[in-house]
Design an enzyme around this catalytic site. Structure first.
Site: not given
Length: 279
Positions: A2-3
């Site tokens: 997850p960015e």
DNA sequence: AAGGTAACCTGACTGC
DNA sequence: TGCAGTCAGGTTACCT
């Protein structure tokens, strides 16, 4: 994974199920992830009302009247909202059960994280400003906010010898840009990821800042990227990965010039770029 | 201050 | 089928 976009898509997905609701209970299925869970968490949250959600970089924030729950998804974490009673799976480590509202019954916000690089921490209002929390204190500017700019990147990079790719990833100047979006942004801006951050002109940083903003915003609209682990809250997959120009495309012809995309390693991370389009 | 490296952990995949 | 090796979205701790 997850960015920033995946965390924001997660936040947008969970917010309607959380905001304004009372917490029924908290269940910790292990001692912690990267750090121990606060053992007092169940007592701190039961019966308390969630006021709103937020995000700082890749940290998801769940605000209460007396403090904030800080959640990080690490490399492999995701949050889902499920009907109460859903059987936990392997690597489901943390549940926040919320009271029903209207037609909806009780639901559980469940954190799943196989690699366990994620975190769940509590910051009490009594402990001071949230942005002075040890994990948030040193963070850079939010790339989707107005004061993020090429000028900011240019100024912050003077004297820095690190490659621009690592300068972006470091998070002390701009937050939320991880390995995928750093590669994609540098491609869009036409900048070689190996170039020393301090040797890039103001004009090129203007272009880079615009590219970062645009790519993050596009990724959010498309529901983020789905790699091994990221699934949106509703179980749907994001599809930004179909929009990649360079990430995970080693050897594949560049979508702009057809030269094969190259993979190198910088700071123990893969970087993908086009030697022809990025100078 | 800034830069480089190891470390945390599981699972998916590749090659022998 | 099994086993060893490599790689994966992040970040901190520690050392120069």
């Amino acid at each position: 994974m997850p960015e920033l976009p995946e965390v924001e898509v997660t936040r947008l997905g969970v917010a309607p199920h959380l905001e304004g609701r009372l917490v029924d209970s908290v269940l910790l299925r292990r001692d912690g992830l990267r750090w121990p869970f606060p053992p007092a968490l169940p007592g701190l949250l039961a019966g308390q009302r969630i006021s709103h959600t937020g995000r700082r970089g890749k940290y998801l924030l769940i605000h209460f009247g007396h403090g904030t729950l800080i959640i990080h998804l690490g490399m492999s974490g995701h949050l889902r909202v499920l009907p109460l009673g859903t059987e936990p799976k392997k690597h489901d480590h943390f549940d926040l059960v919320v009271e029903g509202q209207g037609d909806a019954g009780r639901q559980v916000l469940r954190l799943h994280d196989p690699r366990r690089f994620g975190a769940v921490l509590w910051h009490a209002n009594d402990d001071g400003d949230l942005d002075q929390h040890a994990l948030l204190r040193g963070l850079g500017v939010e790339p989707l906010e107005a004061h993020f700019s090429g000028e900011l990147l240019f100024r912050a990079s003077r004297g820095r010898k690190a490659p621009v790719k690592q300068f972006l990833l470091a998070g002390d100047v701009v937050v939320g840009v991880g390995n995928i979006y750093a590669c994609e942004s540098l491609f869009r801006a036409g900048i070689n990821p190996k170039t020393a951050a301090g040797r890039i002109s103001r004009g090129r940083y203007d272009k880079l800042a615009l590219a970062i903003r645009a790519i993050l915003a596009e990724a959010i609209v498309q529901g983020g990227s789905t790699l091994r682990d990221f699934i949106a809250v509703n179980g749907q997959s994001g599809y930004f990965q179909q929009s990649y120009f360079v990430y995970d495309r080693e050897g594949v012809p560049c979508r702009n010039c057809s030269a094969p995309v190259r993979r190198i390693v910088q700071g123990q991370r893969s970087t993908f770029y086009c030697v022809h389009c990025q100078k």
